[in-house]
Motif scaffolding. Sequence first.
Motif, PDB file in Angstrom:
ATOM      1  N   PRO A  28      37.433  81.403 -57.024  1.00 48.89           N
ATOM      2  CA  PRO A  28      36.738  80.437 -56.176  1.00 48.89           C
ATOM      3  C   PRO A  28      37.206  80.457 -54.722  1.00 48.89           C
ATOM      4  CG  PRO A  28      37.359  79.398 -58.227  1.00 48.89           C
ATOM      5  CD  PRO A  28      37.992  80.765 -58.210  1.00 48.89           C
ATOM      6  N   GLY A  29      38.484  80.680 -54.503  1.00 44.93           N
ATOM      7  CA  GLY A  29      38.980  80.737 -53.131  1.00 44.93           C
ATOM      8  C   GLY A  29      38.393  81.901 -52.353  1.00 44.93           C
ATOM      9  N   ILE A  30      38.350  83.049 -52.984  1.00 51.61           N
ATOM     10  CA  ILE A  30      37.770  84.226 -52.333  1.00 51.61           C
ATOM     11  C   ILE A  30      36.276  84.029 -52.117  1.00 51.61           C
ATOM     12  CG2 ILE A  30      37.248  86.679 -52.655  1.00 51.61           C
ATOM     13  CD1 ILE A  30      39.971  86.858 -54.144  1.00 51.61           C
ATOM     14  N   GLY A  31      35.594  83.523 -53.132  1.00 51.31           N
ATOM     15  CA  GLY A  31      34.153  83.311 -53.030  1.00 51.31           C
ATOM     16  C   GLY A  31      33.774  82.300 -51.967  1.00 51.31           C
ATOM     17  N   GLN A  32      34.524  81.219 -51.883  1.00 48.69           N
ATOM     18  CA  GLN A  32      34.226  80.198 -50.882  1.00 48.69           C
ATOM     19  C   GLN A  32      34.506  80.708 -49.471  1.00 48.69           C
ATOM     20  OE1 GLN A  32      36.312  76.651 -52.017  1.00 48.69           O
ATOM     21  NE2 GLN A  32      35.108  76.403 -53.870  1.00 48.69           N
ATOM     22  N   GLY A  33      35.543  81.489 -49.312  1.00 43.47           N
ATOM     23  CA  GLY A  33      35.820  82.075 -48.002  1.00 43.47           C
ATOM     24  C   GLY A  33      34.722  83.030 -47.569  1.00 43.47           C
ATOM     25  N   PHE A  34      34.257  83.838 -48.505  1.00 39.69           N
ATOM     26  CA  PHE A  34      33.165  84.768 -48.212  1.00 39.69           C
ATOM     27  C   PHE A  34      31.889  83.997 -47.851  1.00 39.69           C
ATOM     28  CE2 PHE A  34      29.683  87.571 -49.594  1.00 39.69           C
ATOM     29  CZ  PHE A  34      29.970  88.683 -48.818  1.00 39.69           C
ATOM     30  N   ALA A  35      31.588  82.943 -48.627  1.00 47.05           N
ATOM     31  CA  ALA A  35      30.387  82.145 -48.365  1.00 47.05           C
ATOM     32  C   ALA A  35      30.471  81.439 -47.020  1.00 47.05           C
ATOM     33  CB  ALA A  35      30.182  81.134 -49.486  1.00 47.05           C
ATOM     34  N   ALA A  36      31.639  80.910 -46.685  1.00 49.10           N
ATOM     35  CA  ALA A  36      31.794  80.232 -45.402  1.00 49.10           C
ATOM     36  C   ALA A  36      31.611  81.210 -44.245  1.00 49.10           C
ATOM     37  CB  ALA A  36      33.165  79.562 -45.317  1.00 49.10           C
ATOM     38  N   GLY A  37      32.126  82.414 -44.401  1.00 44.19           N
ATOM     39  CA  GLY A  37      31.945  83.431 -43.360  1.00 44.19           C
ATOM     40  C   GLY A  37      30.482  83.783 -43.158  1.00 44.19           C
ATOM     41  N   LYS A  38      29.756  83.940 -44.246  1.00 50.65           N
ATOM     42  CA  LYS A  38      28.324  84.244 -44.151  1.00 50.65           C
ATOM     43  C   LYS A  38      27.554  83.067 -43.566  1.00 50.65           C
ATOM     44  CE  LYS A  38      28.319  88.397 -45.701  1.00 50.65           C
ATOM     45  NZ  LYS A  38      27.846  89.517 -44.896  1.00 50.65           N
ATOM     46  N   ALA A  39      27.975  81.846 -43.872  1.00 47.84           N
ATOM     47  CA  ALA A  39      27.307  80.668 -43.311  1.00 47.84           C
ATOM     48  C   ALA A  39      27.508  80.615 -41.799  1.00 47.84           C
ATOM     49  CB  ALA A  39      27.831  79.396 -43.965  1.00 47.84           C
ATOM     50  N   VAL A  40      28.697  80.950 -41.332  1.00 49.16           N
ATOM     51  CA  VAL A  40      28.960  80.972 -39.897  1.00 49.16           C
ATOM     52  C   VAL A  40      28.088  82.030 -39.225  1.00 49.16           C
ATOM     53  CG1 VAL A  40      30.710  81.517 -38.158  1.00 49.16           C
ATOM     54  CG2 VAL A  40      31.269  80.029 -40.071  1.00 49.16           C
ATOM     55  N   GLU A  41      27.954  83.188 -39.866  1.00 47.39           N
ATOM     56  CA  GLU A  41      27.080  84.228 -39.325  1.00 47.39           C
ATOM     57  C   GLU A  41      25.634  83.747 -39.262  1.00 47.39           C
ATOM     58  OE1 GLU A  41      27.439  87.846 -41.529  1.00 47.39           O
ATOM     59  OE2 GLU A  41      29.604  87.954 -41.233  1.00 47.39           O
ATOM     60  N   ALA A  42      25.191  83.067 -40.318  1.00 48.18           N
ATOM     61  CA  ALA A  42      23.807  82.589 -40.362  1.00 48.18           C
ATOM     62  C   ALA A  42      23.549  81.547 -39.280  1.00 48.18           C
ATOM     63  CB  ALA A  42      23.486  82.011 -41.734  1.00 48.18           C
ATOM     64  N   VAL A  43      24.486  80.645 -39.072  1.00 55.50           N
ATOM     65  CA  VAL A  43      24.316  79.627 -38.030  1.00 55.50           C
ATOM     66  C   VAL A  43      24.364  80.283 -36.650  1.00 55.50           C
ATOM     67  CG1 VAL A  43      25.382  77.595 -36.956  1.00 55.50           C
ATOM     68  CG2 VAL A  43      25.164  77.721 -39.432  1.00 55.50           C
ATOM     69  N   GLY A  44      25.156  81.311 -36.499  1.00 56.31           N
ATOM     70  CA  GLY A  44      25.209  82.036 -35.227  1.00 56.31           C
ATOM     71  C   GLY A  44      23.888  82.720 -34.909  1.00 56.31           C
ATOM     72  N   ARG A  45      23.217  83.228 -35.935  1.00 57.55           N
ATOM     73  CA  ARG A  45      21.935  83.895 -35.725  1.00 57.55           C
ATOM     74  C   ARG A  45      20.793  82.902 -35.528  1.00 57.55           C
ATOM     75  NH1 ARG A  45      22.988  86.902 -40.522  1.00 57.55           N
ATOM     76  NH2 ARG A  45      24.406  88.570 -40.010  1.00 57.55           N
ATOM     77  N   GLN A  46      20.812  81.801 -36.304  1.00 63.87           N
ATOM     78  CA  GLN A  46      19.734  80.810 -36.246  1.00 63.87           C
ATOM     79  C   GLN A  46      20.330  79.402 -36.158  1.00 63.87           C
ATOM     80  OE1 GLN A  46      17.423  81.771 -39.803  1.00 63.87           O
ATOM     81  NE2 GLN A  46      15.728  82.199 -38.396  1.00 63.87           N
ATOM     82  N   PRO A  47      20.720  78.986 -34.973  1.00 64.83           N
ATOM     83  CA  PRO A  47      21.344  77.662 -34.827  1.00 64.83           C
ATOM     84  C   PRO A  47      20.430  76.513 -35.254  1.00 64.83           C
ATOM     85  CG  PRO A  47      21.611  78.950 -32.819  1.00 64.83           C
ATOM     86  CD  PRO A  47      20.698  79.713 -33.709  1.00 64.83           C
ATOM     87  N   GLU A  48      19.126  76.709 -35.175  1.00 65.05           N
ATOM     88  CA  GLU A  48      18.206  75.635 -35.559  1.00 65.05           C
ATOM     89  C   GLU A  48      18.198  75.386 -37.073  1.00 65.05           C
ATOM     90  OE1 GLU A  48      15.947  79.488 -35.574  1.00 65.05           O
ATOM     91  OE2 GLU A  48      17.276  78.516 -34.134  1.00 65.05           O
ATOM     92  N   ALA A  49      18.707  76.333 -37.862  1.00 69.22           N
ATOM     93  CA  ALA A  49      18.746  76.181 -39.314  1.00 69.22           C
ATOM     94  C   ALA A  49      20.114  75.706 -39.789  1.00 69.22           C
ATOM     95  CB  ALA A  49      18.387  77.498 -39.989  1.00 69.22           C
ATOM     96  N   LYS A  50      20.912  75.157 -38.880  1.00 70.55           N
ATOM     97  CA  LYS A  50      22.286  74.773 -39.198  1.00 70.55           C
ATOM     98  C   LYS A  50      22.359  73.796 -40.376  1.00 70.55           C
ATOM     99  CE  LYS A  50      26.230  72.358 -37.252  1.00 70.55           C
ATOM    100  NZ  LYS A  50      26.721  71.579 -36.115  1.00 70.55           N
ATOM    101  N   ASP A  52      20.262  73.217 -42.858  1.00 71.67           N
ATOM    102  CA  ASP A  52      19.893  73.849 -44.127  1.00 71.67           C
ATOM    103  C   ASP A  52      21.007  74.770 -44.623  1.00 71.67           C
ATOM    104  OD1 ASP A  52      17.435  72.568 -44.131  1.00 71.67           O
ATOM    105  OD2 ASP A  52      16.422  74.234 -43.112  1.00 71.67           O
ATOM    106  N   VAL A  53      21.592  75.529 -43.718  1.00 70.80           N
ATOM    107  CA  VAL A  53      22.666  76.461 -44.098  1.00 70.80           C
ATOM    108  C   VAL A  53      23.869  75.689 -44.627  1.00 70.80           C
ATOM    109  CG1 VAL A  53      24.305  78.161 -43.215  1.00 70.80           C
ATOM    110  CG2 VAL A  53      21.915  78.270 -42.530  1.00 70.80           C
ATOM    111  N   ILE A  54      24.244  74.619 -43.946  1.00 70.73           N
ATOM    112  CA  ILE A  54      25.408  73.834 -44.374  1.00 70.73           C
ATOM    113  C   ILE A  54      25.143  73.180 -45.730  1.00 70.73           C
ATOM    114  CG2 ILE A  54      26.785  71.785 -43.853  1.00 70.73           C
ATOM    115  CD1 ILE A  54      26.709  72.609 -40.941  1.00 70.73           C
ATOM    116  N   GLN A  55      23.928  72.701 -45.945  1.00 67.41           N
ATOM    117  CA  GLN A  55      23.597  72.069 -47.224  1.00 67.41           C
ATOM    118  C   GLN A  55      23.730  73.075 -48.378  1.00 67.41           C
ATOM    119  OE1 GLN A  55      19.600  70.598 -47.418  1.00 67.41           O
ATOM    120  NE2 GLN A  55      19.956  69.477 -49.311  1.00 67.41           N
ATOM    121  N   VAL A  56      23.174  74.252 -48.200  1.00 65.45           N
ATOM    122  CA  VAL A  56      23.276  75.276 -49.245  1.00 65.45           C
ATOM    123  C   VAL A  56      24.725  75.719 -49.434  1.00 65.45           C
ATOM    124  CG1 VAL A  56      22.595  77.629 -49.855  1.00 65.45           C
ATOM    125  CG2 VAL A  56      20.904  76.049 -48.928  1.00 65.45           C
TER     126      VAL A  56
END
Length: 86
Positions: A28-50, A52-56
């Motif tokens: 879970p620690g590795i998975g959550q770190g990976f997911a958080a990194g991808k979420a940061v990338e997603a928010v960086g690409r589409q700030p208007e979807a922040k 939705d990304v945080i909720q998921v």
Amino acid sequence: MGNISSEAFILGMSALGAGIAMVAGLGPGIGQGFAAGKAVEAVGRQPEAKNDVIQVLLIGCAVAESTGIYSLVIAVLLLFVKPLIG
């Protein structure tokens, strides 16, 4: 080699099992770190979807963390309930 009582053997194996169960906390620690990194990338690409990304992300992390919590419960049961001993 000295004799070991069955009670000591069961307690030793319970402690070993608890340690092995806690290894499941790595996933879970590795998975959550990976997911958080991808979420940061997603928010960086589409700030208007922040929002939705945080909720998921939070729902996914909660599901991933349940595995770690289950392994903690098993470890605590093995250490403190002392299974198979009258």
